[in-house]
Design an enzyme around this catalytic site. Structure first.
Site, mmCIF file in Angstrom:
data_model
loop_
_atom_site.group_PDB
_atom_site.id
_atom_site.type_symbol
_atom_site.label_atom_id
_atom_site.label_comp_id
_atom_site.label_asym_id
_atom_site.label_seq_id
_atom_site.Cartn_x
_atom_site.Cartn_y
_atom_site.Cartn_z
ATOM 1 N N ASP A 16 -14.693 70.501 3.659
ATOM 2 C CA ASP A 16 -13.457 71.042 4.244
ATOM 3 C C ASP A 16 -13.538 70.809 5.740
ATOM 4 O O ASP A 16 -14.606 70.489 6.284
ATOM 5 C CB ASP A 16 -13.356 72.545 3.939
ATOM 6 C CG ASP A 16 -12.163 73.195 4.630
ATOM 7 O OD1 ASP A 16 -11.058 72.640 4.553
ATOM 8 O OD2 ASP A 16 -12.339 74.248 5.273
ATOM 9 N N SER A 17 -12.433 71.037 6.424
ATOM 10 C CA SER A 17 -12.426 70.931 7.875
ATOM 11 C C SER A 17 -13.294 72.018 8.520
ATOM 12 O O SER A 17 -13.637 71.897 9.688
ATOM 13 C CB SER A 17 -10.992 71.053 8.384
ATOM 14 O OG SER A 17 -10.420 72.253 7.900
ATOM 15 N N TYR A 48 -7.816 70.290 10.826
ATOM 16 C CA TYR A 48 -7.251 69.033 10.366
ATOM 17 C C TYR A 48 -5.715 69.141 10.280
ATOM 18 O O TYR A 48 -5.012 68.140 10.354
ATOM 19 C CB TYR A 48 -7.754 68.688 8.954
ATOM 20 C CG TYR A 48 -9.174 68.146 8.854
ATOM 21 C CD1 TYR A 48 -10.030 68.066 9.946
ATOM 22 C CD2 TYR A 48 -9.641 67.696 7.616
ATOM 23 C CE1 TYR A 48 -11.319 67.568 9.806
ATOM 24 C CE2 TYR A 48 -10.928 67.182 7.471
ATOM 25 C CZ TYR A 48 -11.753 67.123 8.561
ATOM 26 O OH TYR A 48 -13.031 66.619 8.417
ATOM 27 N N GLY A 49 -5.243 70.364 10.082
ATOM 28 C CA GLY A 49 -3.823 70.578 9.744
ATOM 29 C C GLY A 49 -2.843 70.138 10.806
ATOM 30 O O GLY A 49 -1.664 69.945 10.516
ATOM 31 N N GLU A 159 -9.051 83.052 10.556
ATOM 32 C CA GLU A 159 -10.339 82.863 11.252
ATOM 33 C C GLU A 159 -10.664 84.056 12.141
ATOM 34 O O GLU A 159 -11.830 84.389 12.362
ATOM 35 C CB GLU A 159 -10.286 81.593 12.097
ATOM 36 C CG GLU A 159 -10.056 80.371 11.256
ATOM 37 C CD GLU A 159 -11.043 79.265 11.505
ATOM 38 O OE1 GLU A 159 -11.681 79.252 12.550
ATOM 39 O OE2 GLU A 159 -11.168 78.413 10.604
ATOM 40 N N CYS A 193 -3.072 76.146 1.356
ATOM 41 C CA CYS A 193 -4.035 75.977 2.452
ATOM 42 C C CYS A 193 -5.236 76.849 2.114
ATOM 43 O O CYS A 193 -5.080 77.977 1.636
ATOM 44 C CB CYS A 193 -3.399 76.431 3.765
ATOM 45 S SG CYS A 193 -4.571 76.479 5.140
ATOM 46 N N HIS A 195 -7.110 78.549 3.865
ATOM 47 C CA HIS A 195 -7.235 79.813 4.595
ATOM 48 C C HIS A 195 -6.360 80.923 4.011
ATOM 49 O O HIS A 195 -6.590 82.088 4.291
ATOM 50 C CB HIS A 195 -6.836 79.621 6.063
ATOM 51 C CG HIS A 195 -7.884 78.971 6.900
ATOM 52 N ND1 HIS A 195 -8.419 77.746 6.600
ATOM 53 C CD2 HIS A 195 -8.506 79.387 8.036
ATOM 54 C CE1 HIS A 195 -9.318 77.425 7.522
ATOM 55 N NE2 HIS A 195 -9.391 78.402 8.401
HETATM 56 N N1 DGL Z 1 -8.586 73.498 5.423
HETATM 57 C C1 DGL Z 1 -7.244 73.265 5.935
HETATM 58 C C2 DGL Z 1 -6.269 73.128 4.767
HETATM 59 O O1 DGL Z 1 -6.492 73.590 3.666
HETATM 60 C C3 DGL Z 1 -6.807 74.382 6.850
HETATM 61 C C4 DGL Z 1 -7.495 74.388 8.184
HETATM 62 C C5 DGL Z 1 -7.225 73.153 9.010
HETATM 63 O O2 DGL Z 1 -6.096 72.950 9.498
HETATM 64 O O3 DGL Z 1 -8.151 72.384 9.166
HETATM 65 O O4 DGL Z 1 -5.248 72.511 4.921
#
Ligand code: DGL
Length: 277
Positions: A16-17, A48-49, A159, A193, A195
């Site tokens: 994951d990011s 990453y988003g 977060e 997402c 999060h």
């Molecule tokens: N893990 C990213 C997602 O599920 C969320 C966090 C990010 O923007 O990196 O899209």
């Protein structure tokens, strides 16, 4: 050890990011507690988003290379933004490796859950802009209607640990009321997402009670279990509990602190190995 057993003992790679994918890892471990996992959080380049698709594809290929170099037998892309942009490139790069993302399982679960087939998707900007959920839902049911919205603030709130209470609910209301408080509103909401599952209390508090909420972490774990074992079989497999190796690209202490909340279990910075991609 015979070939089948030695193949089974190779770990499942998950990336994951950052820490969000720990919601997916948690679901994977519940479904298959005997499996060994390697989790990589690309914390140096989070989020990453908000990045371009080209950058996210490049990052995803680098994450995958780090995990493939550690002899994984299956790759779980535990990030919606990376799944939305990079699955094709990952599968082209590693044609013999099963690569499972979070979007198809979430889309299939939403179509199965929705009576009206009007489905809302909330996710990061990158995921929404690419239209990956729309395509996946429409592949599952070409007649489905989709309403989507980027909810970027939810990522920072998760977060920060602001996952319930008045601030979280006020933000959830601002994002969700325009979708749900109107005639012909969707009857199902996909948390698109990694999060967002930790915000589920605030999200459901502002939704009409009849709305079904689909968490792509749970549906992805079920898809991985089905792919590897023909179903989630925690109670029939038995055997000793599997292990997790933790990798991050920056900030072991923050990864452990914030990650503990996503995982629902204490993580120690000493257990997190920092790597360069
Ligand atoms: N893990 C990213 C997602 O599920 C969320 C966090 C990010 O923007 O990196 O899209």
């Amino acid at each position: 050890m015979n070939a089948a057993l030695s193949a089974r003992s190779r770990p499942i790679g998950v990336f994951d990011s950052g820490v969000g994918g720990l919601t997916v890892l948690k679901a994977l471990r519940l479904a298959m507690p005997w499996e060994d996992f390697i989790y990589l959080g690309d914390t140096a380049r989070l989020p990453y988003g908000t990045k371009s698709a080209q950058s996210v594809v490049r990052y995803s290929l680098q994450c995958a290379a780090a995990l493939v170099g550690r002899d994984i037998r299956c790759l779980v892309v535990a990030c919606n933004t990376a799944s939305a942009t990079s699955l094709e490139a990952l599968r082209a790069q590693y044609p013999a490796l099963p690569v499972i993302g979070v979007i198809e399982p979430g889309a299939a679960a939403a179509v199965a859950a929705s009576a009206s087939q009007h489905i809302a998707v909330i996710a990061t900007e990158g995921t929404i802009n690419g239209g990956a959920y729309e395509s996946a839902i429409q592949r599952a049911n070409p007649g489905a209607r989709i309403t989507s919205r980027a909810c970027s603030l939810f990522v920072a709130m998760a977060e920060e640990g602001w996952t319930s209470g008045p601030i979280a609910q006020a933000v959830a209301r601002r994002y969700l009321e325009p979708i749900f408080l109107r005639e012909g509103a969707p009857d199902t909401l996909v948390l698109g997402c990694t999060h967002f599952p930790v915000l589920v209390e605030a999200i459901t508090a502002v939704l009409p009670r009849s709305i079904r909420v689909v968490d792509s972490a749970l549906t992805t774990a079920a898809a991985v279990a089905a792919h590897l074992h023909g179903g989630a079989a925690a109670d029939v497999h038995g055997g000793p509990a599997g292990t997790v190796s933790w990798l991050a690209t920056d900030g072991a202490a923050r990864f452990a602190r914030v990650g503990s909340a996503f995982l629902g279990q204490a993580l120690s910075a000493d257990d997190v190995q920092l790597i360069d991609l």
